[in-house]
Design an enzyme around this catalytic site. Structure first.
Site, PDB file in Angstrom:
ATOM      1  CG  HIS A  24       9.207  47.285  14.640  1.00  0.00           C
ATOM      2  ND1 HIS A  24       8.297  47.356  13.946  1.00  0.00           N
ATOM      3  CD2 HIS A  24       8.369  46.502  15.268  1.00  0.00           C
ATOM      4  CE1 HIS A  24       7.388  46.653  13.602  1.00  0.00           C
ATOM      5  NE2 HIS A  24       7.466  46.084  14.715  1.00  0.00           N
ATOM      6  NE  ARG A  36       6.532  50.856   9.441  1.00  0.00           N
ATOM      7  CZ  ARG A  36       5.594  49.973  11.110  1.00  0.00           C
ATOM      8  NH1 ARG A  36       4.136  49.846  10.917  1.00  0.00           N
ATOM      9  NH2 ARG A  36       6.325  50.370  12.059  1.00  0.00           N
ATOM     10  CD  GLU A  52       2.570  46.541  12.742  1.00  0.00           C
ATOM     11  OE1 GLU A  52       1.745  45.781  13.138  1.00  0.00           O
ATOM     12  OE2 GLU A  52       3.551  47.154  13.294  1.00  0.00           O
ATOM     13  CG  ASN A  96       0.472  49.783  13.501  1.00  0.00           C
ATOM     14  OD1 ASN A  96       0.811  50.574  13.001  1.00  0.00           O
ATOM     15  ND2 ASN A  96       1.734  49.069  14.067  1.00  0.00           N
ATOM     16  CE1 TYR A 122      -2.075  43.686  13.362  1.00  0.00           C
ATOM     17  CE2 TYR A 122      -2.180  45.328  14.242  1.00  0.00           C
ATOM     18  CZ  TYR A 122      -1.598  44.919  13.263  1.00  0.00           C
ATOM     19  OH  TYR A 122       0.044  45.020  12.884  1.00  0.00           O
ATOM     20  CG  HIS A 137      19.642  33.110  22.003  1.00  0.00           C
ATOM     21  ND1 HIS A 137      19.901  34.094  21.954  1.00  0.00           N
ATOM     22  CD2 HIS A 137      18.643  32.773  21.227  1.00  0.00           C
ATOM     23  CE1 HIS A 137      20.947  34.214  20.591  1.00  0.00           C
ATOM     24  NE2 HIS A 137      19.519  33.456  20.086  1.00  0.00           N
ATOM     25  CG  ASN A 175       5.782  49.892  15.356  1.00  0.00           C
ATOM     26  OD1 ASN A 175       4.790  49.597  14.766  1.00  0.00           O
ATOM     27  ND2 ASN A 175       5.642  48.300  16.094  1.00  0.00           N
ATOM     28  CD  GLU A 176       1.801  47.670  17.510  1.00  0.00           C
ATOM     29  OE1 GLU A 176       2.345  47.411  17.678  1.00  0.00           O
ATOM     30  OE2 GLU A 176       1.185  47.584  16.967  1.00  0.00           O
TER      31      GLU A 176
END
Length: 496
Positions: free
Chosen positions: A143, A98, A397, A328, A330, A60, A187-188
């Site tokens: 998260h 999850r 993930e 996680n 990737y 914003h 998370n991460e």
């Protein structure tokens, strides 16, 4: 020297390519499902008493940081469409889902002075809907969406965050713990700390490179450990849940068999996964991190290492504070030792003294950071299993992006098949991996990339006020896999 030879040997036996798809069934007890995160799907950013978080503030007040000036005010509108989402999960056939809880939806100010019952009711209803459909909730407590009032006093680099997080987690356990058996504290955290306080890649976009990410991590890990002990003391006997932490990492493949490059590849993973996993298992940061950051800090004129030290009491309290590790994964990188004699750069990325690159033949995706390297999955699972003494691992993930121009997402089908084959190979190797949740159930708000990168099994029409969900081709593949627990035709699948 024997350690280097052993690592080289392990690289050889694991292999460097997916030559074939594993035809063994996944065990019936293996958790299989999909993953999402609150800020990326819920919307309703200021409804029913929810407070402002750091991503609300960014979207914003500085929308240019987000692709096409987009925001997550509505996102997938899962706050209002959670029953539809659970119906899709049921039809897909998942055994686990999850999702994360929004701190600002539970505690609008970040503090206990205001507890938002409407926010609690939303998650109670979601969990109830999942349980009614025989879907196990796997819940991430945090998260990335820190309440803005806590950022206003410094966020994670301020050690006051430790007590605030424990208070928040207690409210979460007290309200939802009877129905949730798998919890992820963070998370991460590397993205929270490195992205948020050094690399300018994530909210709150503070540049304190080489210092801020380490302070953030230090407090975050203390918050994790205190939460673990709090759960043991107040809730475990009654709720019988499991507490873990999810850490992201690449697999780092040595550029050569030279000792320096093999050590550099391992060092990079220690600087990523080990940075968080080593403290919660062994009580302290990896020795190689302490050595490299300490030496560089001294040469740069600091009076002490930029990597903070845990006290003896903190080491004792940190050790063995996970029941499982989340992973996680990737993509992978090639890694080689970086000869940095000057050591002038004050930055986590430089502290490891590793150069990385992608091989040109690795397939690209809609995300510049994500090359398709499925053989890395088996390797990183073996690495985690070896370094952390066979702790249970959940792949929390794993997924691939495309630009959303077609529902014929064959690249995603191939990606999931080949990476899941790597998971099944790891099971054959004796790795204690117990679950896999694909990223993501549906297209969503991908942080600074807005809606330009699509990771979902289901397409979401963000131009439709109803946010219509449409299955992609990969849904058929994933549905068949979940039904049979086989990556090949069922007639060709063999028992575990």
């Amino acid at each position: 020297m024997w350690k280097i030879e052993l690592l080289i040997y392990s690289l050889v036996i694991v292999g460097t390519s997916c030559s074939s798809v594993n035809n063994k069934k996944f065990p019936d007890s293996f958790l299989l499902g999909t993953a999402t995160a609150a800020y990326q799907i819920e919307g309703a950013w200021n409804e029913d008493g929810k407070g402002e978080n750091i991503w609300d503030r960014t979207c914003h007040s500085d929308p240019t940081r987000i692709f096409n000036n987009e925001n997550a005010d509505i996102a997938c509108d899962s706050y209002h469409k959670y029953k539809e989402d659970v119906a899709l999960l049921k039809d897909l056939g998942v055994s686990v889902y999850r999702f994360s809880i929004s701190w600002s939806r539970i505690l609008p100010t970040g503090y206990l002075n205001e507890i938002n019952q409407l926010g609690i009711n939303y998650y109670k209803n979601l969990i109830s809907e999942l349980k009614a459909n025989n879907i196990e909730p796997l819940v991430t407590i945090f998260h990335w969406d820190l309440p803005q009032p806590l950022q206003d006093i410094g966020g994670f680099p301020n050690d006051r965050i430790i007590r605030r997080y424990v208070e928040y987690a207690r409210v979460v356990f007290d309200n939802f713990g009877d129905d949730v058996k798998y919890w992820i504290t963070f998370n991460e955290p590397k993205q929270t700390c490195r992205g948020g306080y050094a690399a300018l890649g994530d909210a709150p976009f503070i540049n304190s490179s080489g210092i801020g990410e380490y302070l953030c991590t230090h407090n975050l890990l203390k918050a994790h450990a205190e939460t673990y002990h709090m759960y043991n003391k107040e809730f475990r006997d009654k709720q019988n849940g499991h507490i873990g932490i999810t850490i992201d990492t690449v697999w780092a493949e040595p550029d050569s068999k030279d000792k320096a490059d093999v050590e550099a590849a391992d060092r990079l993973i220690q600087f990523t996964y080990g940075w968080y996993a080593h403290p919660v298992t062994h009580g302290d940061y990896p020795e190689v991190m302490k050595q490299f950051v300490g030496e560089r800090s001294a040469k740069q004129g600091f009076s002490e290492s930029r990597l903070p030290k845990f006290s003896k009491a903190e080491i004792h309290g940190m050790k063995n504070t996970v029941d499982f590790l989340g992973l996680n994964y990737y993509t992978s990188v090639m890694a080689k030792h970086k000869n940095d004699e000057e050591k002038t750069a004050i930055d986590w990325d430089q502290d490891s003294e590793v150069d990385t690159y992608f091989k040109p033949e690795w397939p690209s995706t809609a995300s510049s950071w994500l090359k398709i390297v499925p053989w890395g999955m088996r390797k990183i699972l073996n690495w985690v299993n070896k370094n952390y003494e066979g702790l249970p691992i959940i792949v929390t993930e794993n997924g691939v992006s495309e630009n959303g121009t077609t529902l014929e997402d064959d690249v995603r089908i191939d990606y999931y098949r080949d990476h899941l084959s790597g998971v099944r190979d790891a099971l054959d190797d004796g790795v204690n991996v117990i679950g896999y949740t694909a990223w993501s159930m549906m297209d969503n708000f991908e942080w600074t990339r807005g809606y330009s990168e699509k990771f979902g099994l289901y397409s979401v029409d963000f131009n439709d006020p109803e946010r219509k969900r449409t299955p992609k081709k990969s849904v058929s593949f994933f549905k068949q896999f979940l039904a049979t627990r086989c990556l090949v035709e069922e007639s060709k699948c063999v028992a575990a």
